[in-house]
Design an enzyme around this catalytic site. Sequence first.
Site, PDB file in Angstrom:
ATOM      1  N   ASP A   9       0.889  -1.154   0.000  1.00  0.00           N
ATOM      2  CA  ASP A   9       0.000   0.000   0.000  1.00  0.00           C
ATOM      3  C   ASP A   9       0.936   1.215   0.000  1.00  0.00           C
ATOM      4  OD1 ASP A   9      -2.315   1.652   0.505  1.00  0.00           O
ATOM      5  OD2 ASP A   9      -1.612   1.793   2.561  1.00  0.00           O
ATOM      6  N   ILE A  44     -11.882   6.238   7.926  1.00  0.00           N
ATOM      7  CA  ILE A  44     -11.726   6.401   6.467  1.00  0.00           C
ATOM      8  C   ILE A  44     -10.304   6.104   5.981  1.00  0.00           C
ATOM      9  CG2 ILE A  44     -13.649   8.014   6.180  1.00  0.00           C
ATOM     10  CD1 ILE A  44     -11.455  10.256   5.992  1.00  0.00           C
ATOM     11  N   ARG A  49     -11.589   8.035  -2.122  1.00  0.00           N
ATOM     12  CA  ARG A  49     -12.065   9.404  -1.850  1.00  0.00           C
ATOM     13  C   ARG A  49     -13.595   9.511  -1.753  1.00  0.00           C
ATOM     14  NH1 ARG A  49     -10.258  13.309  -6.275  1.00  0.00           N
ATOM     15  NH2 ARG A  49      -8.455  11.920  -6.116  1.00  0.00           N
ATOM     16  N   SER A  52     -14.995   7.711   1.143  1.00  0.00           N
ATOM     17  CA  SER A  52     -14.656   8.439   2.382  1.00  0.00           C
ATOM     18  C   SER A  52     -15.687   9.530   2.633  1.00  0.00           C
ATOM     19  CB  SER A  52     -13.278   9.093   2.277  1.00  0.00           C
ATOM     20  OG  SER A  52     -12.271   8.132   2.141  1.00  0.00           O
ATOM     21  N   ASP A 117      -5.738   8.136  -6.680  1.00  0.00           N
ATOM     22  CA  ASP A 117      -5.528   8.645  -8.044  1.00  0.00           C
ATOM     23  C   ASP A 117      -4.199   9.392  -8.135  1.00  0.00           C
ATOM     24  OD1 ASP A 117      -7.963   7.668  -8.740  1.00  0.00           O
ATOM     25  OD2 ASP A 117      -9.013   9.606  -8.671  1.00  0.00           O
ATOM     26  N   ASN A 118      -3.615   9.709  -6.991  1.00  0.00           N
ATOM     27  CA  ASN A 118      -2.363  10.482  -6.972  1.00  0.00           C
ATOM     28  C   ASN A 118      -1.126   9.605  -6.802  1.00  0.00           C
ATOM     29  OD1 ASN A 118      -3.630  13.196  -7.032  1.00  0.00           O
ATOM     30  ND2 ASN A 118      -4.545  12.464  -5.131  1.00  0.00           N
TER      31      ASN A 118
HETATM   32  C1  G6P Z   1      -5.429   5.891  -0.028  1.00  0.00           C
HETATM   33  C2  G6P Z   1      -5.430   6.725   1.234  1.00  0.00           C
HETATM   34  C3  G6P Z   1      -6.791   7.309   1.496  1.00  0.00           C
HETATM   35  C4  G6P Z   1      -7.319   8.023   0.266  1.00  0.00           C
HETATM   36  C5  G6P Z   1      -7.337   7.090  -0.935  1.00  0.00           C
HETATM   37  C6  G6P Z   1      -7.741   7.820  -2.216  1.00  0.00           C
HETATM   38  O1  G6P Z   1      -6.123   4.715   0.208  1.00  0.00           O
HETATM   39  O2  G6P Z   1      -5.026   5.943   2.345  1.00  0.00           O
HETATM   40  O3  G6P Z   1      -6.710   8.194   2.583  1.00  0.00           O
HETATM   41  O4  G6P Z   1      -8.636   8.504   0.493  1.00  0.00           O
HETATM   42  O5  G6P Z   1      -6.033   6.570  -1.127  1.00  0.00           O
HETATM   43  O6  G6P Z   1      -6.743   8.733  -2.545  1.00  0.00           O
HETATM   44  P1  G6P Z   1      -6.900   9.957  -3.551  1.00  0.00           P
HETATM   45  O7  G6P Z   1      -5.497  10.497  -3.614  1.00  0.00           O
HETATM   46  O8  G6P Z   1      -7.373   9.409  -4.858  1.00  0.00           O
HETATM   47  O9  G6P Z   1      -7.874  10.888  -2.929  1.00  0.00           O
HETATM   48 MG    MG Z   2      -2.564   3.178   3.720  1.00  0.00          MG
END
Ligand code: G6P
Ligand code: MG
Length: 214
Positions: A9, A44, A49, A52, A117-118
């Site tokens: 992860d 969350i 996202r 959450s 997505d990042n």
């Molecule tokens: C990971 C993080 C989360 C986040 C999710 C989506 O699982 O632990 O906290 O909400 O990614 O990330 P993003 O960058 O697409 O919002």
């Molecule tokens: Mg994590």
Amino acid sequence: MGIKAVVFDLDGVLVNTDRFHYLAWKRILWELGKEFSVEDNEQIKGVARSKSLEILLQMKNITMSEVEKMRVLRKKNNLYLEYITEIDEEYLLEGVEEFLELLKFNGLRTAIASTSDNTSLVLEMTGLKKYFDVIIDGHKVKAPKPNPEVYLVCAMELQIEPDECAVFEDSRAGVLSAKRAGMKVVAVSGRIIGEADKCIESLKNLDMNILDFQ
Ligand code: G6P
Ligand code: MG
């Protein structure tokens, strides 16, 4: 059966970006007139996202139109992107590069399984990209953890059976996702989460025995 691949992860396991997700959500809730605590954040952690936001709206008794949800989700991501503009290798968590080098030295395949997505951006900014054979992110899979899809797609692209993959995860949703995919799981959280097989505080000072699940 031996472990042939290690799947990570991203947020909270390799990179210290968890607190930026937390701060971005805290700001969003503040604008909605609500508190957001570290304990609330546990609900969350590791969750995609939009899911959450659904959890938070329910938790804080907020109703919102679909259009407003889209606006809030965009804003949350913009805040997150602002928080991470300065990140570099200093934001890697303890022991990360040493452990990745050790895995490569021992001939293991490596992958990232994150629904963020990042993912690509964070991997590039922290110089981690070069360590991974396969990267599965929020653009490649739609089903959020705890659905096992992200880990199953990873195993498929690695061409390694799920039960020959070890996963490092820090969230309840992530541990559940990896266990449902049939993988071995090390919780990087200082305590056993859910059905995790082992737990550790961080990747610091790990040796290959961490991949022994007999
Ligand atoms: C990971 C993080 C989360 C986040 C999710 C989506 O699982 O632990 O906290 O909400 O990614 O990330 P993003 O960058 O697409 O919002
Ligand atoms: Mg994590």
